[in-house]
Structures are given as C-alpha cells and as structure tokens.
Design a protein around this motif. Sequence first.
Motif, short mmCIF file in Angstrom:
data_model
loop_
_atom_site.label_atom_id
_atom_site.label_comp_id
_atom_site.label_asym_id
_atom_site.label_seq_id
_atom_site.Cartn_x
_atom_site.Cartn_y
_atom_site.Cartn_z
N LEU A 193 -10.60 9.46 -1.43
CA LEU A 193 -10.32 8.04 -1.44
C LEU A 193 -8.50 8.10 -1.97
CD1 LEU A 193 -13.21 6.25 -3.04
CD2 LEU A 193 -11.40 5.11 -0.89
N ILE A 194 -7.65 8.61 -2.56
CA ILE A 194 -6.74 9.14 -3.32
C ILE A 194 -5.78 9.12 -2.69
CG2 ILE A 194 -5.89 10.51 -5.20
CD1 ILE A 194 -8.18 10.84 -6.58
N GLY A 195 -6.29 10.17 -1.57
CA GLY A 195 -5.23 10.65 -0.62
C GLY A 195 -4.99 9.72 -0.06
N PHE A 196 -5.93 8.76 0.55
CA PHE A 196 -6.24 7.63 1.21
C PHE A 196 -4.37 6.23 0.71
CE2 PHE A 196 -7.69 2.98 2.01
CZ PHE A 196 -7.11 2.72 3.30
N LEU A 197 -4.90 6.49 -0.59
CA LEU A 197 -3.71 5.41 -1.18
C LEU A 197 -2.77 5.71 -1.31
CD1 LEU A 197 -6.64 3.99 -4.52
CD2 LEU A 197 -5.92 2.66 -1.64
N GLN A 198 -2.89 7.12 -1.58
CA GLN A 198 -1.37 7.65 -1.80
C GLN A 198 -0.39 7.28 -0.28
OE1 GLN A 198 -2.15 11.60 -2.95
NE2 GLN A 198 -1.77 11.25 -5.32
N ARG A 199 -1.14 8.09 0.51
CA ARG A 199 -0.45 7.53 1.74
C ARG A 199 0.24 6.08 2.17
NH1 ARG A 199 -4.32 11.49 3.18
NH2 ARG A 199 -5.22 10.05 4.37
N LYS A 200 -0.73 5.01 2.11
CA LYS A 200 -0.76 3.69 1.85
C LYS A 200 0.00 2.89 0.98
CE LYS A 200 -3.91 -0.19 2.62
NZ LYS A 200 -4.11 -0.33 3.86
N ASP A 201 0.33 3.16 -0.22
CA ASP A 201 1.38 2.79 -0.50
C ASP A 201 1.03 3.48 -2.88
OD1 ASP A 201 3.02 1.45 -2.58
OD2 ASP A 201 2.80 -0.76 -1.30
N ALA A 202 1.20 4.73 -2.54
CA ALA A 202 1.26 4.94 -4.11
C ALA A 202 1.84 4.09 -5.12
CB ALA A 202 1.89 6.36 -4.11
N GLY A 203 2.81 3.79 -4.79
CA GLY A 203 3.32 2.42 -6.17
C GLY A 203 3.00 1.59 -6.70
N LYS A 204 2.05 0.39 -5.44
CA LYS A 204 1.42 -0.53 -5.51
C LYS A 204 -0.09 0.33 -6.33
CE LYS A 204 -0.75 -4.29 -3.32
NZ LYS A 204 -0.37 -5.39 -2.04
N GLU A 206 -0.61 2.17 -7.88
CA GLU A 206 -0.46 3.24 -8.87
C GLU A 206 -2.00 3.20 -10.11
OE1 GLU A 206 1.96 5.38 -12.39
OE2 GLU A 206 2.58 3.21 -11.41
N GLN A 207 -2.55 1.93 -10.65
CA GLN A 207 -3.06 1.73 -11.44
C GLN A 207 -4.90 2.35 -11.09
OE1 GLN A 207 -3.59 -1.75 -13.16
NE2 GLN A 207 -5.20 -1.43 -14.46
N SER A 208 -5.16 1.90 -9.77
CA SER A 208 -6.05 2.88 -9.04
C SER A 208 -6.27 3.54 -8.37
CB SER A 208 -6.25 1.50 -6.86
OG SER A 208 -6.43 0.07 -7.79
N ILE A 209 -4.81 4.56 -8.35
CA ILE A 209 -5.18 6.23 -8.21
C ILE A 209 -5.52 6.99 -8.86
CG2 ILE A 209 -2.93 7.67 -7.74
CD1 ILE A 209 -2.25 6.00 -4.94
N GLY A 210 -4.90 6.12 -10.55
CA GLY A 210 -4.77 6.73 -11.42
C GLY A 210 -7.04 6.66 -12.15
N LEU A 211 -7.47 5.59 -12.65
CA LEU A 211 -9.01 5.31 -12.32
C LEU A 211 -9.19 6.92 -11.61
CD1 LEU A 211 -9.63 0.94 -12.30
CD2 LEU A 211 -9.46 3.47 -13.99
N LEU A 212 -9.31 6.48 -9.87
CA LEU A 212 -9.74 8.09 -9.03
C LEU A 212 -9.83 8.84 -9.92
CD1 LEU A 212 -9.66 6.02 -5.80
CD2 LEU A 212 -11.35 5.76 -6.41
#
Length: 487
Positions: free
Chosen positions: A192-203, A205-211
Amino acid sequence: MIDIAAKIHDKFSIEFKVGFHVRRKRDQSNFSINTWMFIPNSLDINSLTYDKSHFYRDVKSYIRLITPVFLLREICEGEAIPLKNLERVFHKTASEPTRTAIKEYESQIKMFTAIFKSAIRDEVVHLLKNNIKDDMEYLIASYVESVRNILLKFRYLRKIINVPTISSEYLNYFFFADEYISNLVDQRTCYLIGFLQRKDAGKYEQSIGLLTSLWHDEAAYRQEMKYISVDKDNPLKNREFIFRRSILKKYAESDLFLRARKKKDGVLVEQIYYSLAAGLSMIFATTVAFSFQMKYGNFTMPLFIALVVSYMLKDRIKELMRYYFAHKRLNRYFDNKTEIGIKDASIGWIKEAVDFITEDKVPREVMNMRSRSALVEAENRITDEKIILYRKQVFLDRVEINKNSEYPIAGINDIMRFHLSRFMQKTDNPEEAIYYLNEEGESVEIYGEKIYYLNILMQLQFEDQMDYKRFRVSFTRAGIIRLEELV
C-alpha cells in the motif's frame, strides 16, 4: 449463483476460481458448467495424442469452503464474532484440554486466520481501486486502526492459553497464526505504501506516514518474536521467509479445504453395457454355429470353417458394441464423481467428464461467441480446430453445510489449475526473424513472438440462470503471455 475469476498462475498454467453459492432459502442446490476449449490444429492435440488420462493429469483441483466474509472493522468491533469465538474456545481449552477441545481450539485459530487473510486482502484491493480521492485518507486511517485493534485483541488472547494445562505444542498453534497474520500485515501494508508513493507521495503524505508507522511497529514485533522478516541483503533469509509463508498459508487455510473422495462414475452401468455387448456377440456366434450344424451336420469341414469365422467375428462384434455403448453413455454419465464433505459429514458431490467433440455438436450460441475471424475460418477448411468439452455438475446440501459450521458459509470454491505444458510441446520457436527497412534504407533483422491462442468458452448454469464466459490464452513455447476475458 456461480462466479468465476481467471488468472495466470505461473508461466505454464492458468487458474480458474469458481465459486458455487448456495441459496439461503433452499436446502439443496445444483450447478452445471460446460467448458469448450478450441485448440489450433497445429498443436497436434487430438483424441489420439491427448486422451482423458492426459487431461486429468494436467488439471489440478482444490475444493474448499468459501471463506466467511467480514470487513476488517467487523472483526474487532461490535459483536466481533471471530474474536468472541476464539476467546470462548481458549477459555474452554485452558480449563479442559481434552482431545476434542484441542481440535476445536486449533480449528478456530485456523478459521480466524483465514477470515483475517480474506478481510485484509479485500480491504487492500478496495483501496487500490478507490477512485474517490477525498475518501482515501479516511479509508487508510480506518485500515490502520482496524489492523492495530485486531492485532492487539488477538495477541491479548494468548494470555488465556499461556497456562500449565496447555503444552508448548498446542501453544505453537497460536504462534503459527500470529506469524502468518504478521506476514500479511507486513506485506500488504508495504505494498500500500508503494502504491500511494507512486500515485502521489505529496498528497498522501499523512496516509503514508500512518502506514509506515504501522509497518515499523510490526517489524519491531516480528524481531521481538524472532519471526523471519524480509531482508534485501540476505537472499537465504528471503528464501526462508517465502518458504515459511507458504507453509503457514496452507496451515491456516487447511480447515477450509473439504474432504474429497474421487471415484470412477457409472461403473455399474458400464459393466451392464459391456455385458450386453458380450451377449450380442455370443448370440451371433451361436446362431451361425447352429445354422451350419443343422445344414451340414456335425464334424464337417463347412461347420469347422463356420465356427472359426464366427469366433473371429464374435470378438470384433463385441469390441464394436463396447465402442458403441461407451459413446452412447457419454452424455448421461461422467468419468469421475467426487464426494465432498466436512469432517465426517457429506455436503455434496462433483461429477466431471471430458471428451473431444466435433463442431456440429457445439451449441450454435457457443459457436457464435467463438466468432472466428475470416482467416481462421479459411484455415479451418484445411485443418480444423480441435474441440474439447469438459463437463462438470455440482450438488450441494445447504442443511449439512450449516450443521457443520459455526460461521455463515456461502458455498464452495473449486480452484482448478490447468497446465498447458503438453500444448506447448509441438509449438515453433518462441521468436521468429522478421525484416524491415530503417530510415537509412538498410534492411534490419528483428525478432517477433510466434504466438498461439487457446479459446475457452464456459456455459454456467444455476437453476433457471444461464451465463456465458469467454477467455483467450496467448502463449508461446516459452510460456503463457496473457489471459484475457473477452466480452
């Protein structure tokens, strides 16, 4: 209802996951699937080179219950049936560790693990497909919160069974489930982290931090428990991780797999037909012998010749009649019948049969769906496609299923893997040289794939419902390239 999902399992096999869903208000349900496989003549797959035994060797089936469906949040909130069942069984087993109690204790652990596996898989797939951007942060936060709560409550239950009455062997059942659940959280969350990073890491950022926080917490727990984790610099460790994950997966899902006893179908009727064939041939031989004896008398040369000829023809007539009866019974009887059950209770059966058939025996609507191109039709006038018909009938008893499960079971999954290695044996080289002129006018040699197509059409029937599915497999000698569902 019948649902079906197809995918490439590996380089040389495809997988069909067929779900047979029984009606809640019906005690019994019947299903039928007819599958036509249209095979290019160039592959040299026909009734002489590829018989029933070859087909059944190439097919590998797993029959299992459909995993009870729970959302991630349902596992840890409200009634939380899976966790409540675990807690109840843990208390009972800790107090009275009888053989029956231990068996139920292990079964409930496996079922909980299977339910969690399906729930986290479905949740991640939903996140990957979510197109409502404003909901993504909420969905990710809900995923992280649910996973944390489930892990916390599940691991807290360990204290109930960490008592003198429970041996280390039985305690290991819990640790097996715990390690597998940890594997699932580790891998799904990282994906999931990789998916969000590829999609839009800046937008995100908070979700990536939780994961990321969830992943690091789980990594620390795995290290504390000495569970094997992925290590980019240690191939041996990664090999061990994959090996253990595979074993743990089989262990966790083993309670869903059904007892299956396969036997040949229609044996009694087959023997009756063969007996009739023997009887008819004997009638012919006896009639010839009596006729010549009455006309020429005993111990004469004509009678001797007649007996020899009738004996020769008797065996041929017997074999022809056996062949005739064998083909007459194809549409009424099946090759195999598999009795399926939970523990000692029978919940239904599956019958299957396979045969090569001619095009005139294929229903017109199926041939219309096949929709050959003009070029293929032209080729078929020279070397026609070979057609395999694979028939399957399924009967399920809803009453028996309900009796033998504490969870609501929707039906069964028949997971069939079909290996295409034999189909590739007589194909040409996977690449073929072709030529073109470049911008400078020079002749350039390049290589293109020499591809073959296997068309598969399925007719799915449940009560008065009829549906069709069409798939096409593209492959070369090197392996399967693509599996697509055609509309």
